[in-house]
Write an enzyme that holds these catalytic residues in place. Structure first.
Site, PDB file in Angstrom:
ATOM      1  N   SER A 128       2.461  29.800  33.852  1.00 44.11           N
ATOM      2  CA  SER A 128       2.860  28.518  33.690  1.00 44.11           C
ATOM      3  C   SER A 128       3.125  28.301  32.006  1.00 44.11           C
ATOM      4  O   SER A 128       2.637  28.953  31.219  1.00 44.11           O
ATOM      5  CB  SER A 128       1.670  27.424  34.087  1.00 44.11           C
ATOM      6  OG  SER A 128       1.933  26.185  33.643  1.00 44.11           O
ATOM      7  N   LYS A 182      -2.151  29.178  40.838  1.00 44.35           N
ATOM      8  CA  LYS A 182      -0.841  28.495  40.297  1.00 44.35           C
ATOM      9  C   LYS A 182      -0.593  27.293  41.122  1.00 44.35           C
ATOM     10  O   LYS A 182      -0.069  26.267  40.362  1.00 44.35           O
ATOM     11  CB  LYS A 182       0.204  29.688  40.019  1.00 44.35           C
ATOM     12  CG  LYS A 182       1.641  28.940  39.513  1.00 44.35           C
ATOM     13  CD  LYS A 182       1.257  28.445  38.202  1.00 44.35           C
ATOM     14  CE  LYS A 182       2.600  27.857  37.354  1.00 44.35           C
ATOM     15  NZ  LYS A 182       3.494  27.274  37.996  1.00 44.35           N
ATOM     16  N   HIS A 185      -2.734  24.454  40.148  1.00 40.70           N
ATOM     17  CA  HIS A 185      -2.192  24.068  38.854  1.00 40.70           C
ATOM     18  C   HIS A 185      -1.045  22.968  39.203  1.00 40.70           C
ATOM     19  O   HIS A 185      -0.910  21.936  38.449  1.00 40.70           O
ATOM     20  CB  HIS A 185      -1.954  25.130  38.109  1.00 40.70           C
ATOM     21  CG  HIS A 185      -1.016  24.814  36.863  1.00 40.70           C
ATOM     22  ND1 HIS A 185       0.022  24.559  36.872  1.00 40.70           N
ATOM     23  CD2 HIS A 185      -1.311  24.961  35.610  1.00 40.70           C
ATOM     24  CE1 HIS A 185       0.602  24.280  35.700  1.00 40.70           C
ATOM     25  NE2 HIS A 185      -0.448  24.431  34.780  1.00 40.70           N
ATOM     26  N   ASN A 186      -0.088  23.618  40.060  1.00 37.85           N
ATOM     27  CA  ASN A 186       1.152  22.573  39.917  1.00 37.85           C
ATOM     28  C   ASN A 186       0.664  21.187  40.714  1.00 37.85           C
ATOM     29  O   ASN A 186       1.434  20.166  40.516  1.00 37.85           O
ATOM     30  CB  ASN A 186       2.076  23.379  40.555  1.00 37.85           C
ATOM     31  CG  ASN A 186       2.922  24.266  39.724  1.00 37.85           C
ATOM     32  OD1 ASN A 186       2.433  24.783  38.834  1.00 37.85           O
ATOM     33  ND2 ASN A 186       4.258  24.482  40.107  1.00 37.85           N
ATOM     34  N   GLU A 189      -0.888  19.138  38.473  1.00 43.95           N
ATOM     35  CA  GLU A 189       0.406  18.689  37.454  1.00 43.95           C
ATOM     36  C   GLU A 189       1.119  17.494  38.257  1.00 43.95           C
ATOM     37  O   GLU A 189       1.362  16.363  37.500  1.00 43.95           O
ATOM     38  CB  GLU A 189       1.479  19.830  37.273  1.00 43.95           C
ATOM     39  CG  GLU A 189       2.667  19.584  36.567  1.00 43.95           C
ATOM     40  CD  GLU A 189       3.491  20.925  36.562  1.00 43.95           C
ATOM     41  OE1 GLU A 189       3.155  21.921  36.300  1.00 43.95           O
ATOM     42  OE2 GLU A 189       4.654  20.850  37.226  1.00 43.95           O
TER      43      GLU A 189
HETATM   44  C1  6PG Z   1       4.696  25.442  35.020  1.00 44.75           C
HETATM   45  C2  6PG Z   1       5.444  24.371  35.956  1.00 44.75           C
HETATM   46  C3  6PG Z   1       6.560  25.049  36.534  1.00 44.75           C
HETATM   47  C4  6PG Z   1       7.643  24.028  37.197  1.00 44.75           C
HETATM   48  C5  6PG Z   1       7.120  23.324  38.329  1.00 44.75           C
HETATM   49  C6  6PG Z   1       7.960  22.098  38.563  1.00 44.75           C
HETATM   50  O1  6PG Z   1       3.730  25.536  35.558  1.00 44.75           O
HETATM   51  O2  6PG Z   1       5.490  25.804  34.292  1.00 44.75           O
HETATM   52  O3  6PG Z   1       4.587  24.117  36.911  1.00 44.75           O
HETATM   53  O4  6PG Z   1       6.109  25.840  37.632  1.00 44.75           O
HETATM   54  O5  6PG Z   1       7.878  23.419  36.064  1.00 44.75           O
HETATM   55  O6  6PG Z   1       7.138  24.025  39.394  1.00 44.75           O
HETATM   56  O7  6PG Z   1       7.686  21.599  39.843  1.00 44.75           O
HETATM   57  P1  6PG Z   1       8.563  20.801  40.895  1.00 44.75           P
HETATM   58  O8  6PG Z   1      10.084  20.998  40.650  1.00 44.75           O
HETATM   59  O9  6PG Z   1       7.978  20.799  41.981  1.00 44.75           O
HETATM   60  O10 6PG Z   1       8.166  19.576  40.004  1.00 44.75           O
END
Ligand code: 6PG
Length: 473
Positions: A128, A182, A185-186, A189
């Site tokens: 990430s 991960k 984590h997302n 996010e």
């Molecule tokens: C990271 C981000 C990366 C990506 C996301 C975006 O940890 O660097 O999470 O993995 O930017 O997957 O996800 P979406 O396109 O589903 O919003």
């Protein structure tokens, strides 16, 4: 000379990861399906370290030191299986294939098992931090065998972000554990971003302030409990003015949030595990709602409240508190999900360590994660983060504000599913008795599904259609 490690797939993330490795003194084998991309990398950044380019996968594998370490950085999906198959055919027992994309953890479990049969190590790893993180130090979440960690761990820790000298990379656990973590984590996010978006929306609607004024509010918030990367970049995005029209950037962007799937996977997995990750679910559904313009157009004339603005002297601080409290809830739920998966798959996840490796490099990096780590240090078996004394205190301090924010939002008709559902979760969890007892009664009535009693062991059923007497089931 043979390379220490290789990267195949040289789109933005792969290219920057390869450069990061080279900058740390590793000789990096590089390969891309379209060779011009490989040539471009060597031409532009060859001065940063040692790159060993190959035109095909056979050459790429042959250019690696044994045991071979090859990182795949291709878009997650069916293409990944093809690349793994081609690589595996060229490799020998003891070699390692690392998948650094956002793969689904179930795919990673399947791939790991299949390669293990062939004597190869498969390491699904979360990475990430976006483009910049890949280059300057991401947060890295590798799964896979302990043996593969021995050979890969030191390199991954070397190129990862550091916070107080501690690398943002640990061995997460076996097989799919890294990709699972991960994924969560997302999901978090998504939830963080939804709560930020609700804060912005409510303040803008209620107070009639401009995006650039709100940028200042977020910048101020970033100095306190909310100190985080996402709050920091929120200020930047809100301040941005469109060069062509002179309008705020947020007003010229189409208001339909897209997604590549990790948030949805998090919710799907949570449903299977029976963990209420309502914050992540609401964030994912809010994106889905935004993406239905035909329904939104059809609903645009539906009735709303007369009230539009409020007297907002205290609203800014109230929203800050609601954001913090809802964030605590969302993280508590995400950590519950990791704990549940750990039990389900026998991963033995160290939750405090997950908080530690998210402190830097990744998208959800925040001061706040230090507090989560401290909570698990104090009690590794904490049943919920909400019960940690520090968080319990923060929630107690925030809850009156939080309730006012949800009330205000409801009164003026601004949707705040993140704030509202987080508050409902908080109120649900702290309840002495829940109406789930009535649900159980109804289930017993129509389907003889039985219930348990508060005062004795066993399962019971009432003869609802007969004498209404209770009998042991
Ligand atoms: C990271 C981000 C990366 C990506 C996301 C975006 O940890 O660097 O999470 O993995 O930017 O997957 O996800 P979406 O396109 O589903 O919003």
């Amino acid at each position: 000379d043979l390379a220490d490690i290789g990267v195949t797939g040289l789109a933005t993330m792969g290219r920057n990861l390869a450069r990061n490795l080279a900058r740390h003194g590793y000789a990096v084998a590089v390969h891309n399906r379209t060779h011009s991309r490989t040539q471009q990398l060597v031409k532009e950044f060859g001065g940063e370290g040692t790159f060993v380019p190959s035109e095909d996968l056979a050459g790429f594998v042959a250019s690696l030191k044994r045991p071979r370490r090859a990182i795949i950085m291709v878009k997650a999906g069916a293409g990944t299986d093809a690349v793994i198959d081609q690589l595996a055919a060229l490799m020998e027992p003891g070699d390692m294939i690392v998948d650094g994309g956002n793969a689904h953890y179930a795919d990673t479990r399947r791939r790991e098992a299949a390669l293990r049969e062939r004597g190869l190590h498969f390491v699904g790893t979360g990475i990430s931090g976006g483009e910049e993180g890949a280059l300057l130090g991401p947060s890295i979440m590798p799964g896979g065998s302990a043996e593969s960690w021995e050979a890969l761990g030191p390199i991954l820790q070397d190129i990862s972000a550091k916070v107080d000298g501690v690398p943002c990379c640990v061995h997460v656990g076996p097989d799919g554990a890294g990709h699972f973590v991960k994924m969560v984590h997302n999901g978090i996010e998504y939830s963080d971003m939804q709560l930020i978006a609700e804060s912005y929306d409510l303040l803008r609607q209620a107070l009639g302030v401009t995006p650039s004024e709100l940028a200042g509010v977020f910048r101020e918030w970033n100095k306190g409990d909310l100190d985080s990367y996402l709050i920091e970049i929120t200020a930047e995005v809100l301040e941005q003015v469109d060069a062509e029209t002179g309008r705020p950037f947020v007003d010229i962007v189409v208001d339909q949030a897209e997604q590549k799937g990790t948030g949805r996977w998090t919710v799907q997995s949570a449903l299977d595990l029976g963990v209420p990750v309502t914050g992540i679910a609401e964030a994912t559904f809010a994106r889905a709602l935004s993406g239905h313009p035909e329904q939104r157009a059809a609903a645009a004339s539906l009735a709303g409240p007369d009230l539009s603005g409020v007297d907002g002297r205290e609203l800014v601080e109230d929203v800050r508190q609601a954001l913090y409290a809802s964030k605590i809830v969302a993280y508590a739920q995400g950590f519950d999900q990791m704990a549940a998966a750990s039990r389900e798959y026998g991963w033995d996840l160290d939750l405090g360590a997950m908080a530690t490796i998210w402190r830097g490099g990744c998208i959800i990096r925040a001061k706040f994660l230090d507090r989560i780590r401290a909570a698990y240090d104090a009690d590794p078996h904490l049943p919920t983060l909400l019960a940690d004394p520090t968080f319990a205190g923060a929630l107690a301090a925030a809850q009156e504000s939080w309730r006012r924010v949800v009330t205000t939002a409801v009164r003026i008709g601004v949707p705040t599913p993140g704030f509202s559902s987080a508050l409902a979760y908080y109120d649900g969890l702290r309840r002495d008795r829940l109406p789930a007892s009535l649900v159980q009664g109804l289930r017993d009535y129509f389907g003889a599904h039985t219930y348990r009693r508060v005062d004795k062991e066993g399962a019971f059923h009432v003869d609802w259609s007969g004498d209404r007497a209770e009998r042991p089931a």
